[in-house]
Design an enzyme around this catalytic site. Structure first.
Site, PDB file in Angstrom:
ATOM      1  N   HIS A 127       0.835  -1.200   0.000  1.00  0.00           N
ATOM      2  CA  HIS A 127       0.000   0.000   0.000  1.00  0.00           C
ATOM      3  C   HIS A 127       0.875   1.258   0.000  1.00  0.00           C
ATOM      4  O   HIS A 127       1.123   1.871   1.041  1.00  0.00           O
ATOM      5  CB  HIS A 127      -0.932  -0.021   1.220  1.00  0.00           C
ATOM      6  CG  HIS A 127      -1.920   1.094   1.190  1.00  0.00           C
ATOM      7  ND1 HIS A 127      -3.049   1.066   0.414  1.00  0.00           N
ATOM      8  CD2 HIS A 127      -1.926   2.293   1.812  1.00  0.00           C
ATOM      9  CE1 HIS A 127      -3.706   2.194   0.568  1.00  0.00           C
ATOM     10  NE2 HIS A 127      -3.050   2.949   1.413  1.00  0.00           N
ATOM     11  N   ASP A 168     -11.427   5.001  -3.824  1.00  0.00           N
ATOM     12  CA  ASP A 168     -10.830   6.257  -3.344  1.00  0.00           C
ATOM     13  C   ASP A 168      -9.706   6.676  -4.285  1.00  0.00           C
ATOM     14  O   ASP A 168      -9.292   5.916  -5.156  1.00  0.00           O
ATOM     15  CB  ASP A 168     -10.313   6.129  -1.902  1.00  0.00           C
ATOM     16  CG  ASP A 168      -9.358   4.960  -1.718  1.00  0.00           C
ATOM     17  OD1 ASP A 168      -8.706   4.562  -2.702  1.00  0.00           O
ATOM     18  OD2 ASP A 168      -9.267   4.433  -0.603  1.00  0.00           O
ATOM     19  N   LYS A 191     -13.843   9.351  -1.154  1.00  0.00           N
ATOM     20  CA  LYS A 191     -14.060   8.642   0.126  1.00  0.00           C
ATOM     21  C   LYS A 191     -13.723   9.565   1.286  1.00  0.00           C
ATOM     22  O   LYS A 191     -12.659  10.169   1.311  1.00  0.00           O
ATOM     23  CB  LYS A 191     -13.170   7.402   0.156  1.00  0.00           C
ATOM     24  CG  LYS A 191     -13.057   6.722   1.505  1.00  0.00           C
ATOM     25  CD  LYS A 191     -12.552   5.292   1.370  1.00  0.00           C
ATOM     26  CE  LYS A 191     -11.225   5.081   2.047  1.00  0.00           C
ATOM     27  NZ  LYS A 191     -10.710   3.721   1.894  1.00  0.00           N
ATOM     28  N   ASP A 218      -9.947  -2.690  -5.221  1.00  0.00           N
ATOM     29  CA  ASP A 218      -9.141  -2.028  -4.186  1.00  0.00           C
ATOM     30  C   ASP A 218      -7.951  -2.918  -3.860  1.00  0.00           C
ATOM     31  O   ASP A 218      -7.959  -4.110  -4.167  1.00  0.00           O
ATOM     32  CB  ASP A 218     -10.001  -1.791  -2.933  1.00  0.00           C
ATOM     33  CG  ASP A 218      -9.509  -0.593  -2.124  1.00  0.00           C
ATOM     34  OD1 ASP A 218      -8.446  -0.044  -2.451  1.00  0.00           O
ATOM     35  OD2 ASP A 218     -10.202  -0.223  -1.152  1.00  0.00           O
ATOM     36  N   SER A 222     -10.169  -4.819   4.387  1.00  0.00           N
ATOM     37  CA  SER A 222      -9.882  -5.136   5.790  1.00  0.00           C
ATOM     38  C   SER A 222     -11.215  -5.195   6.555  1.00  0.00           C
ATOM     39  O   SER A 222     -11.796  -6.263   6.696  1.00  0.00           O
ATOM     40  CB  SER A 222      -8.936  -4.085   6.364  1.00  0.00           C
ATOM     41  OG  SER A 222      -8.746  -4.301   7.730  1.00  0.00           O
TER      42      SER A 222
HETATM   43  C1  R5P Z   1      -7.062   2.460   1.862  1.00  0.00           C
HETATM   44  O1  R5P Z   1      -6.305   3.341   1.826  1.00  0.00           O
HETATM   45  C2  R5P Z   1      -6.955   1.163   1.141  1.00  0.00           C
HETATM   46  O2  R5P Z   1      -6.644   1.312  -0.211  1.00  0.00           O
HETATM   47  C3  R5P Z   1      -8.241   0.400   1.273  1.00  0.00           C
HETATM   48  O3  R5P Z   1      -9.274   1.150   0.669  1.00  0.00           O
HETATM   49  C4  R5P Z   1      -8.561   0.194   2.718  1.00  0.00           C
HETATM   50  O4  R5P Z   1      -7.469  -0.335   3.386  1.00  0.00           O
HETATM   51  C5  R5P Z   1      -9.742  -0.711   2.876  1.00  0.00           C
HETATM   52  O5  R5P Z   1      -9.985  -0.831   4.228  1.00  0.00           O
HETATM   53  P1  R5P Z   1     -11.389  -1.262   4.799  1.00  0.00           P
HETATM   54  O6  R5P Z   1     -11.747  -2.578   4.169  1.00  0.00           O
HETATM   55  O7  R5P Z   1     -11.140  -1.373   6.277  1.00  0.00           O
HETATM   56  O8  R5P Z   1     -12.362  -0.181   4.472  1.00  0.00           O
END
Ligand code: R5P
Length: 297
Positions: A127, A168, A191, A218, A222
């Protein structure tokens, strides 16, 4: 002598592929957890003067890190020539700056720790957001591979008339190249994250894409709140049920079940982390890169 790979924890299909490649030997390691949660390590294969590769995805990193470092230390003590780390998913990449006074920059600390133990690191789509290159925080040579091609191939084979959606701005780096490969339109959502689990998503100009199948892509799922927020927004815009694709299937808590129940068409992930949603195989990326990286002695 062939390089020897030790798989720690569960790397299923990826290790299986290396197992079938005659260029590598698969090492035998005993990892045991005592009742008090301390770790026992035993290396059962010869590593003296050899190139050693440890392989583990670093999801749930706090549990995995100590056994990983102990394994590395043990192998080093047994006289290995070099030790590389293949971590298809690399953790601690999101806290990459001080957002609020007093916070730790854990991306940096994690990188500094791994850099002390390993000679090199290979990973898939870490990331990278405010950090542009892993070498800004890692002090060892790093190889970064990208899942855009296998994801694009999956979309091309499985979906007619896709609209690629990034939840995002950060996701644009994946979305743009996937949309180009697939020759499909793409759009990126706005976002607003109000906390770990509170997210608002807005996508403009969806009106002309009602006949398309929305494909949300994405890097990580998480808590799944990002995907759920986007799905909710698509529903309000009367779009078709989307397909969610993530490179890394982190899936904290009940997030996978929550996502399946959200009205989504399908949830698909790459096998960087073993999970029942794995449908896109990234093994060939790692094997191809390893061919350049490790030269047999
Ligand atoms: C954020 O910066 C990442 O690219 C993902 O969008 C993020 O980690 C997703 O996290 P979650 O499933 O907790 O929304």
């Amino acid at each position: 002598m062939k390089p020897i790979i030790f798989s720690l924890f569960d790397n299923g299909s990826i290790v299986e592929a290396f197992h079938h490649d005659k260029a590598y030997e698969i090492g035998n390691i005993t990892l045991h957890q005592f009742p008090d949660d301390e770790s026992y390590i035993k290396i059962n294969s010869g590593v003296k003067d050899r190139k050693v590769i440890l392989m583990t995805s670093l999801d749930r990193p706090n549990t995995k890190l100590l056994p990983l470092l102990f394994a590395c230390e043990t192998i080093r003590g047994l006289g290995a020539k070099e030790i590389g780390l293949i971590a298809p998913y690399l953790a601690y990449m999101r806290q990459d700056k001080i957002f609020n006074p007093g916070e730790g920059i854990t991306s940096k600390y994690f990188a500094s720790l791994l850099s002390k133990y390993f000679n090199w690191l290979m990973t898939i789509d870490p990331h990278l957001h405010r950090i542009n290159k892993l070498t800004e925080i890692y002090k060892i040579p790093t190889t970064v591979l990208h899942a855009a091609k296998p994801i694009s191939n999956w979309i091309k084979e499985e979906i007619n008339n896709p609209l690629i959606i990034g939840p995002d701005r950060e996701s644009e780096q994946w979305i743009a190249s996937i949309a180009k490969n697939v020759r499909a339109p793409y759009t990126v959502a706005e976002k607003i994250r109000r906390g770990d689990k509170e997210i608002e998503i807005f996508i403009s100009n969806l009106e002309s894409y009602h006949k398309c199948t929305p494909i949300l892509v994405d890097d990580i799922i998480s808590t799944a709140k990002t995907m759920l927020g986007t799905i909710y927004h698509l529903k309000t815009m009367k779009m078709k049920p989307p397909i969610c694709i993530s490179i890394h299937a982190v899936f904290a808590g009940d997030s996978y079940d929550e996502l399946l129940k959200s009205g989504v068409e399908k949830v698909i992930t790459c096998n960087t982390i073993q999970h029942e949603s794995n449908a896109i195989d990234v093994t060939s990326l790692l094997m191809g890169a390893m061919k350049n990286q490790v030269i047999n002695e």
